[in-house]
Each structure stands twice: as structure tokens, then as C-alpha cells.
Design a protein around this motif. Structure first.
Motif, PDB file in Angstrom:
ATOM      1  N   ASN A 254     -30.470 -34.136   4.346  1.00  0.00           N
ATOM      2  CA  ASN A 254     -30.229 -32.942   5.164  1.00  0.00           C
ATOM      3  C   ASN A 254     -28.740 -32.643   5.262  1.00  0.00           C
ATOM      4  N   LEU A 255     -27.944 -33.702   5.451  1.00  0.00           N
ATOM      5  CA  LEU A 255     -26.489 -33.534   5.550  1.00  0.00           C
ATOM      6  C   LEU A 255     -25.916 -32.946   4.263  1.00  0.00           C
ATOM      7  N   ILE A 256     -26.283 -33.523   3.128  1.00  0.00           N
ATOM      8  CA  ILE A 256     -25.747 -33.051   1.849  1.00  0.00           C
ATOM      9  C   ILE A 256     -26.151 -31.598   1.601  1.00  0.00           C
ATOM     10  N   ARG A 257     -27.413 -31.278   1.838  1.00  0.00           N
ATOM     11  CA  ARG A 257     -27.881 -29.902   1.606  1.00  0.00           C
ATOM     12  C   ARG A 257     -27.145 -28.914   2.515  1.00  0.00           C
ATOM     13  N   ALA A 258     -26.955 -29.307   3.769  1.00  0.00           N
ATOM     14  CA  ALA A 258     -26.307 -28.405   4.723  1.00  0.00           C
ATOM     15  C   ALA A 258     -24.854 -28.139   4.340  1.00  0.00           C
ATOM     16  N   VAL A 259     -24.153 -29.155   3.891  1.00  0.00           N
ATOM     17  CA  VAL A 259     -22.757 -28.957   3.487  1.00  0.00           C
ATOM     18  C   VAL A 259     -22.688 -28.129   2.212  1.00  0.00           C
ATOM     19  N   ARG A 260     -23.603 -28.355   1.287  1.00  0.00           N
ATOM     20  CA  ARG A 260     -23.620 -27.549   0.062  1.00  0.00           C
ATOM     21  C   ARG A 260     -23.807 -26.067   0.365  1.00  0.00           C
ATOM     22  N   VAL A 266     -19.148 -30.232  -3.322  1.00  0.00           N
ATOM     23  CA  VAL A 266     -19.627 -31.453  -2.669  1.00  0.00           C
ATOM     24  C   VAL A 266     -19.881 -32.534  -3.709  1.00  0.00           C
ATOM     25  N   ASN A 267     -19.329 -33.698  -3.473  1.00  0.00           N
ATOM     26  CA  ASN A 267     -19.729 -34.897  -4.218  1.00  0.00           C
ATOM     27  C   ASN A 267     -20.640 -35.715  -3.312  1.00  0.00           C
ATOM     28  N   PRO A 268     -21.820 -36.167  -3.808  1.00  0.00           N
ATOM     29  CA  PRO A 268     -22.238 -36.218  -5.205  1.00  0.00           C
ATOM     30  C   PRO A 268     -22.727 -34.859  -5.731  1.00  0.00           C
ATOM     31  N   SER A 269     -22.316 -34.571  -6.984  1.00  0.00           N
ATOM     32  CA  SER A 269     -22.748 -33.341  -7.634  1.00  0.00           C
ATOM     33  C   SER A 269     -23.569 -33.604  -8.887  1.00  0.00           C
ATOM     34  N   ASN A 270     -23.697 -34.887  -9.251  1.00  0.00           N
ATOM     35  CA  ASN A 270     -24.496 -35.248 -10.423  1.00  0.00           C
ATOM     36  C   ASN A 270     -24.953 -36.697 -10.269  1.00  0.00           C
ATOM     37  N   ASP A 271     -25.747 -37.175 -11.208  1.00  0.00           N
ATOM     38  CA  ASP A 271     -26.295 -38.530 -11.094  1.00  0.00           C
ATOM     39  C   ASP A 271     -25.217 -39.603 -11.176  1.00  0.00           C
TER      40      ASP A 271
END
Length: 289
Positions: A254-260, A266-271
Motif C-alpha cells: 500500500n505504501l509503495i503504490r501510494a507513493v508511486r 520510486v525505488n524499487p522500480s524493477n525486480d
């Protein structure tokens, strides 16, 4: 000291030991060539080759001041009972001045300030000024507990980047997680720094700082500061101990999606970033992003 951290020489007085470093490097290279160096022989960066003599002893330098800190972050090893802080016996400013006067460091090189806490190092502003005058680029990883002129000046001249690990979106969580009620002053300093140049925010997403209130608060901070980049990472010991349950993984997602959604990088941006920032966790986290 040990594998991955090879001690070449010790600084015994107030000068930069340039010749001793060169001699120690030649010794280590000879040991590697004869397969007798246990510290380096399995390093993933180690490559065979005939390397030309370097014009400078170093083009990258990391300074981690551990002597004092203005915070007591719950994840930091400096709060453990067995940790003891100890100042170096030599004059740090004099050694840096000697290194730069002798042109032993690449003027186009990069200095990374970590720690620890640079805001608790009395010599910080003077040393940062020395590197700035010399021409080096500096990365400042700091708490932003203090507004430091050495950081602001480098940012203004586009010779510095600031990275601050906020790790909270509310005053209450910051005080509990970072050991000091300083959220408001950190936010104020971040906004002042942003007026000068490149600011990056970091968030160590632990089990206790990913509530809806913290996510909303941090997103609001991102929108105010408008950082160049946000790095979101797991807390190392929690990830290594596999302590993130399904609910915690969902909250981190949820945090990563919200910041994006703010549009910031935003990192992480890939595997590759994901595996590095969320070890033992990325396989469960990635599908939710």
C-alpha cells in the motif's frame, strides 16, 4: 574488518598515509594473484586484468561517523548494549586536508556521508567545505535533525545530493521509531534543504510504521517536499528473520503504490531493485504492486 572490508593501513598521526596505502595495495594485488588472499578471492567484483596505474589513490570515499547520534532508531546497532563509540585518535580535518593537498583524491570523485549521524559530527561543516572547494561531489545521508550549512552549500552548487530516511508519516510514529520527538523539525529542515537542490527521501518500511496514518502522512510529505526520488526498503533484520506476515506485506505494498501515485520516481522500480531492497520478501510483495 574481514571479508568484504579489507584494512590496508591504520592512520597513526595527522597525515594521510598515501605511500603506505599504495604499498598495501600492491601487497594485496600480489596475494590475489597467488590465490592467497582470503578477504578478496571470492569477491563478485574481482576481475582479472592488467590495470593501469591510477592517477589518484581514490575516486570514491565513504565517511561513517558513529561517535554520536541525535536519534536512537530502533533498527540501529548503535543502540545495542555491546556497542561502544570511540573517536579516532588523529585530527580528522588535518588528515583530509593533507589528502586533498597531496591530490590523492580525484577532484571529480564522489564522497558519501553515512553513519551514524553527520549532524552530530563537530567537524562536519568544515570537512564538507573542503570537499566542495576541491570539486568533489557529495552524497549526504542524514537524519535532517539539523540544518547544516555544509549540506545546503553543496546542494546550492549542484555538487551534492541529500538523502533522508524519514521512516514515519506521523509525529507519534517518528518519536517511537526514531527515539526522539523530532518529526516537525525534520520536516522543516527538509523543506529548507529542498529550496537549495536535490533531495531524496527514504522510508524503511518496518512492521510498526506502515499504518494508514503513516502512509497518508508520508505521501503528504512527498507532495510537499517534491523529492527527486523516494527509496522504500525493508528493515534488514526483520526481512532476514522473515518477520513480515501477509498483513505487513500488504501494508508495505500500500505504501509503495501510494507513493508511486504522486508521480515521483520510486525505488524499487524493477525486480533487481526489489530483490536488493526487500530480501526474502520481494517474491511476496511484487505481485501486489
Amino acid at each position: 574488518v574481514g571479508r568484504g572490508s579489507v584494512e590496508l593501513v591504520r592512520i597513526e598521526n595527522d597525515r594521510f598515509p598515501a605511500e603506505e596505502i599504495r604499498a598495501a595495495r600492491h601487497r594485496v594485488h600480489a596475494e590475489i594473484a597467488s590465490d592467497s588472499n582470503a578477504d578478496c578471492i571470492e569477491c563478485s567484483y574481482l576481475k582479472p586484468g592488467v590495470w593501469p596505474e591510477r592517477p589518484y589513490i581514490a575516486n570514491k570515499l565513504t565517511l561513517n561517523p558513529w561517535t554520536n547520534c541525535n536519534l536512537k532508531c530502533g533498527y540501529c546497532f548503535t543502540i545495542l548494549p555491546e556497542f561502544t563509540n570511540k573517536r579516532v585518535s588523529y585530527d580528522l580535518v588535518a588528515v583530509i586536508e593533507d589528502m586533498l593537498a597531496g591530490r590523492h583524491f580525484d577532484p571529480d570523485g564522489n564522497v558519501t556521508w553515512g553513519g551514524g549521524d553527520i549532524s552530530a559530527l563537530p567537524e562536519f561543516n568544515r570537512i564538507a567545505e573542503l570537499f566542495e572547494t576541491y570539486g568533489a561531489r557529495q552524497m549526504f545521508k542524514t537524519s535532517a535533525f539539523k540544518y547544516l550549512k555544509g549540506v545546503a552549500s553543496a546542494l546550492q552548487r549542484r555538487k551534492g545530493v541529500l538523502e533522508v530516511s524519514v521512516d514515519a508519516g506521523t509525529r507519534e510514529t517518528y518519536a517511537a521509531y526514531k527515539g526522539r520527538d523530532a518529526f516537525d523539525r525534520v520536516v522543516e529542515n527538509l523543506l529548507r534543504y529542498r529550496e537549495n537542490g536535490d533531495v531524496r527521501l527514504k522510508y524503511i518500511a518496518d512492521l510498526s510504521n506502515v499504518s494508514d496514518a503513516d502512509i497518508d502522512g508520508f505521501v503528504g510529505l512527498v507532495e510537499r517536499v517534491k523529492p527527486k526520488r523516494v527509496i522504500i526498503t525493508s528493515e534488514f533484520s526483520a526481512a532476514q528473520g522473515d518477520r513480515y506476515d501477509a498483513a505487513a506485506v500488504s501494508r508495505v505494498a500500500n505504501l509503495i503504490r501510494a507513493v508511486r501515485q504522486t508521480g515521483v520516481v520510486v525505488n524499487p522500480s524493477n525486480d533487481e531493485h526489489g530483490e536488493a531492497l526487500f530480501p526474502n520478501l520481494w517474491a511476496r510483495l511484487a505481485p501486489q504492486l
